[in-house]
Design an enzyme around this catalytic site. Structure first.
Site, mmCIF file in Angstrom:
data_model
loop_
_atom_site.group_PDB
_atom_site.id
_atom_site.type_symbol
_atom_site.label_atom_id
_atom_site.label_comp_id
_atom_site.label_asym_id
_atom_site.label_seq_id
_atom_site.Cartn_x
_atom_site.Cartn_y
_atom_site.Cartn_z
ATOM 1 C CD GLU A 1 -2.954 -0.998 0.088
ATOM 2 O OE1 GLU A 1 -3.244 0.136 -0.347
ATOM 3 O OE2 GLU A 1 -3.433 -2.049 -0.388
ATOM 4 C CB SER B 1 -59.407 -27.385 29.617
ATOM 5 O OG SER B 1 -60.413 -28.126 28.965
#
Length: 817
Positions: free
Chosen positions: A104, A483
């Site tokens: 770089e 129930s």
């Protein structure tokens, strides 16, 4: 011929003053230079006014992770826009630093932020690239410029942005050391597949810390900086390999390694780990509720970048118990329907090399005994099969495949099938595993557990798999209750003058629904009728006719009002069928309603976030328990005592083996489409629901007691075991005799019980007749009453005969609902 005259024109040519000309040119040139310098200075001032303060670099933090904490203050979950692990300069290996610099910015340690030589070289190379018709040009940006652009600027390619980049880079160089700049660079950039910074990338690609990277591995990571979308070893392996080799060449050109070393390293393949998909973590449905709440109230930017500390009510152990219990329960239920031939086949998809395929669901490298994993069938015979499970070879036999309703393995599976297996054992030496055939359940379920005193949600599971479905069936699914709703109407009956010993006749009964005007004839689950039964028996055995008569007596409108009192907000109509749960609620609503009973009549509002702090520790919000009185402590205890009977003798009798104070109620809807169990201890209330999303039957006789209760029981067994261990850990070492008593008598470790409030009386009655027990009674029982409501006469043989099953052998109660 006349003589022609010559005409001579004399033109006077002006003489020039050379000195004046030079002076004028110089003045013009100076003017132009002044104008240019002024323009440049003006541009500089204009750009400089909008430049960021590089001094803020010391305060700049990456987008900060928000952390979710469990109820014991331990980090449990993170929300982050960037998966980043910071690493200091000293821990970044020299090989990686050299690879980045060589590729770089070769003159990184020589320039002051701008590499003029690099710029000229890039311009020269770009000139020839344009001539050759290439459109991708060199940038010429230094590491410092790239860092400036990433931290402070936007990536648009404009002259103004480029000038800003130069100024910011120079200022960064003036303020910070080269080492600090390179450290920031290594931690700042995105390096593909959700990773930010070199440490996170090293762990993803190679499963190791950046400090352990080899030189070729460091070269690969250095090469990704230029373009993570392009240089992906997963998506573009050939391009990425060329990029890595380019980095190795640059290392040789810059003298960090020899040319011979570079050539040797270039021969090595990439050798990255398989791309591991993120595992679906425990608590996914709970964390999703947290995420939705934070995004709705504070926004997603605050959640993913704001560094929030989110303190929740989640108990990690309870969550684990709930998920494992539901998983086991759904698998057991699914196997009742046999093997489904709906498995994916890779060969049919044109994928022939089964040894090299990596399934998306393979999220780790080591199989774990007891866990289920996806596997690829390689060979399938009658009694044996060979499968591939990640990087392991799996061996399977036909033992235990009875649930599939097939005799041989090759009737079920074939090469290329992607199947689910349960790992039995792992041999690391031979990289083999022994597995059993399994199957992902098609049935769904949900589970939620709430602290009864505070309303804190301790565990939440919204379905079999968050990956398969993000729909939260614990909080969003509206299902008929069956129930399981009955205790609310029994509560109303107690407040309207009934007692646990009140007698109601269980017989075929025709009703006319006052709301709809339609006739209605409810039937009991077992199709039987038992004559005169007590309120307690009606609830314990879940007799539908008894509940219908109670609701008819107090009126369906009052039933709706009681549902509202207990915190149920879903749409309910005052039909008589309300008695059997013919309306839809969420599991969370029902569990919250049941928590009223063990909490002495108070309902604590359910919540899951205790406190939220910002990144600086400021409290954004804090939640405390909010309670309201629903019923009196006396009525609450009477209902708790009744529901304990459901566990001890009734439809939930299989939970009695836990030897703990527990109460609850089963629930089953018509055609067995929904199975419920809601139950509680003195401190915790939890509920389980099982069913299909499309409301199809679970199968004949697949009631709440058969399907949902085992899940709840599995969960509570582990909760109770934890409570016993916690209790014993606080006790002094027992003598050998006491220790033996503890082992043989589970009640010796009972550490919680339902508190009996004042103004209640216990009277010995006959549990079947509801009258005072006499010597001839077969079912003496201590019943609870409000003072003055207890029975005033003893039962006789004649009273026994009014109860049809008083002397009869009863069927297994766990099949009732």
């Amino acid at each position: 011929m006349p003589e022609r005259k010559k005409i001579v024109l004399k033109i006077k040519v002006p003489t020039f003053n050379r000195k004046k000309i030079i002076r004028g040119l110089l003045l013009s040139l100076l003017l132009l230079v002044a104008l240019a310098l002024g323009g440049m200075f003006g541009a500089y001032l204009a750009i400089k006014e909008n430049l960021p303060d590089v001094g803020e670099l010391e305060q700049i933090k990456p987008k900060i992770i928000s952390v979710v904490y469990s109820d014991d203050g331990q980090p449990a979950k993170e929300f982050a826009a960037e998966r980043r692990i910071q690493i200091p300069y000293e821990k970044i290996p020299e090989t990686l630093k050299q690879a980045i610099i060589a590729t770089e910015d070769p003159r990184f340690f020589a320039h002051k932020g701008i590499d003029y030589r690099g710029i000229m070289r890039a311009v020269k190379e770009d000139f020839f690239r344009i001539i050759l018709g290439k459109t991708r040009l060199h940038g010429g940006s230094t590491i410092t410029q790239q860092l400036a652009r990433s931290l402070f600027l936007y990536p648009q390619q404009t002259i103004r942005r480029k000038l800003k980049e130069i100024f910011v880079a120079m200022e960064i160089e003036r303020r910070y050391t080269k080492e600090k700049i390179l450290e920031l660079y290594c931690n700042q950039f995105y390096l593909g597949h959700g990773t930010w910074g070199v440490e996170s990338a090293a762990q993803l690609y190679f499963g190791k810390s950046v400090t352990e990277l080899t030189l070729p591995e460091a070269a690969l990571i250095a090469g990704i900086f230029r373009g993570p979308a392009i240089y992906s070893p997963y998506n573009n392996p050939k391009v990425t390999l060329n990029r890595r080799n380019h980095v190795l060449n640059r290392l040789a050109e810059e003298g960090f390694i020899s040319r011979q070393q570079a050539e040797e390293f270039k021969k090595q393949p990439l050798e990255v780990l398989p791309l591991r998909r993120q595992a679906i973590e425990a608590g996914s449905y709970f964390y999703e509720e947290v995420r939705k709440y934070i995004e709705r109230k504070y926004g997603d930017d605050v959640l993913y970048r704001g560094g929030l500390k989110i303190y929740t009510t989640l108990n990690l152990n309870y969550q684990k118990y709930a998920e494992e219990a539901l998983d086991r329960g759904l698998r057991v239920q699914d196997k009742k329907n046999g093997w489904r031939k709906d498995k994916r086949n890779l060969l049919a998809e044109g994928k022939s090399d089964l040894e090299k395929i990596w399934l998306d669901d393979w999220d780790s490298l080591a199989p774990v005994p007891g866990k289920t994993e996806q596997a690829i069938v390689l060979e399938a015979g009658r009694t044996e099969a060979r499968v591939r499970l990640k990087n392991y070879t799996g061996l399977m036999t036909s033992k235990g495949i009875e649930w599939t309703k097939a005799r041989y393995l090759n009737e079920l599976i074939k090469p290329g099938d992607v199947i689910l297996v349960e790992v039995q054992s792992v041999d690391e030496a031979t990289r083999t595993v022994r597995v059993n055939l399994d199957q992902e359940p098609a049935v769904e379920g949900a589970f939620i557990a709430v602290d009864v005193a505070t309303g804190q949600i301790k565990a939440m599971v919204g379905g079999y798999s968050f990956k398969r479905s993000q729909f939260n069936r614990a909080t969003q699914a509206l299902r008929q209750t069956g129930s399981s709703i009955k205790p609310i109407f029994y509560t109303a009956a107690l407040e309207k003058g009934f007692t646990p010993a009140s007698v109601i006749v269980d017989e075929p009964t025709n009703f006319v629904d006052k709301w709809t005007g339609n006739p209605w004839t409810p039937k009991n689950y077992d199709g039987e009728y038992h004559g005169a039964v007590t309120l307690r028996t009606g609830l314990e055995e879940s007799r539908n006719v008894i509940t219908a008569k109670l609701l008819d007596y107090i009126s369906p409108q009052v039933g709706v009002e009681y549902c509202r009192k207990f915190g149920i907000t879903s749409t309910i109509y005052p039909y008589l069928s309300l008695a059997l749960g013919a309306f839809e609620v969420t599991l969370q609503e029902l569990v919250s309603a049941f928590s009223v009973f063990p909490n002495k009549g108070l309902r604590a509002r359910p919540y899951f976030i205790v406190k939220i702090e910002d990144k600086d520790g400021n409290i954004l919000e804090e939640n405390l328990p909010q309670t309201e009185e629903v019923i009196s402590p006396q009525i609450a205890y009477m209902m708790t005592y009744l529901l304990q009977g459901v566990v001890q003798r009734g439809t939930a009798a299989s939970a009695a083996s836990l030897n703990w104070p527990l109460g609850g109620k089963t629930g089953t809807t018509n055609k067995f489409t929904d199975a419920w169990f809601i139950g509680f201890s003195p401190s915790l209330c939890a509920g389980a629901w099982v069913g299909y999303d499309t409301k199809i039957t679970l199968g004949n006789k697949q009631s709440g007691a058969v399907v949902a209760l085992p899940i709840w029981r599995d969960f509570f067994a582990r909760v109770i075991e934890d409570k016993k261990k916690e209790f014993l850990a606080t006790q002094p070492a027992p003598s050998s005799g006491e220790e033996a008593q503890t082992v043989t008598n589970p009640e010796a470790i009972l550490i919680e019980d339902f508190e009996v409030p004042p103004n209640l009386v216990f009277v010995t009655i006959d549990r079947k007749t509801g009258l005072l027990a006499s010597p001839v009674c077969k079912y003496p029982f201590q019943e609870v009453f409000l003072p003055g409501t207890e029975p005033n006469r003893y039962c006789s043989l004649q009273d026994h005969l009014r109860v049809l099953d008083y002397y009869a052998e009863r069927k297994a109660k766990e099949e009732r609902d």
